[in-house]
Enzyme design. Sequence first.
Site, PDB file in Angstrom:
ATOM      1  N   ARG A 229      57.649  26.892  28.696  1.00  0.00           N
ATOM      2  CA  ARG A 229      58.929  27.300  28.873  1.00  0.00           C
ATOM      3  C   ARG A 229      59.348  26.969  30.220  1.00  0.00           C
ATOM      4  NH1 ARG A 229      59.643  27.049  24.301  1.00  0.00           N
ATOM      5  NH2 ARG A 229      60.602  28.401  22.963  1.00  0.00           N
ATOM      6  N   HIS A 277      62.274  18.046  25.622  1.00  0.00           N
ATOM      7  CA  HIS A 277      61.659  18.978  24.550  1.00  0.00           C
ATOM      8  C   HIS A 277      61.351  18.829  23.367  1.00  0.00           C
ATOM      9  CE1 HIS A 277      62.065  23.707  24.320  1.00  0.00           C
ATOM     10  NE2 HIS A 277      61.149  23.188  23.506  1.00  0.00           N
TER      11      HIS A 277
END
Length: 314
Positions: A229, A277
């Site tokens: 993250r 991502h």
Amino acid sequence: MTVKINNILIASPMYKELQLILETEDIYKEKSFRFRSMEVEKEDFLWADAFVAFSRPNNFSFDNLKWVHSLGAGVDKILRGSEWKRDIPLTRTICSFGQKISEYGLSYILRDLQHQDEFSNLARNKDWKPITPIPLSEKKVLIYGTGVIGQEVAATLTFFGTKVYGVSLSGKEKKPFIEVFASDSNYQEVLAEADVIINTMPLTEKTRDLFNESLFKLMQDVLFINVGRGESVNNDALIKAIDKGQVKRAVLDVFQEEPLPKDDPFWSHPQVVVTPHISAVTTPEEGVACFVDTLKKIEAGESLPNLVDLDKGF
């Protein structure tokens, strides 16, 4: 505990794809479904027994919900907001994330060890200059996060003879790591010797800002890969660490703000690789398969390997 589910609310930007796949499942004829983008009405929550999504809408309400399922491996975007109702189980998607992230990380590690950038530059100048590749077996990798994903990344690298160590919140020993350290313990020697550091940790209050100036100072010329993250990394501290040579290159697939703003310095830094991502994308097929399997287990009262520990946040 057996839970009977009748009305299922699915909110996702890919809701149309999910619906088409679910229509081929027997469960589609047995249950009532509502498909939404992220625009969910109050009445939808009042109607639903189960809510399925990547993140929690601003108007999220537990109302009559009996179960919530995350379409992603991480649940920080589901848990954010008001306090979670402890009697409502939260599950997450588990599929081929470990394999995908292993391939992603391995591609950038090999890019470095095989001197691919150097050879590309030499080829442009028609310069014949042999540079010997470095074997994976000579390298030491430190993986933050020793769960399903971290273990599979470790297994892939171990296959090539890489020395792989792990860091987790508990420090519990797991195969195939040579050794696992608790994140609050003293593992400075291994950190200083690491050639590659890979973050696969989920976002919790304990992992937020984990990679800060103090931690980067202990690194020496490492390849830093973040597939966990973005909020686990202090961006300013990472830029300073690169400029000081503590990190020789950063490969970043997750960010504090996504999409990454166009004026973010990561875009233009020569030693930073930005990917949007994509290291472990949940395909609609994988999302549906895990959801259907979890639904069957919940209704049968079977154990749930993907049940989220609300205290740990993953």
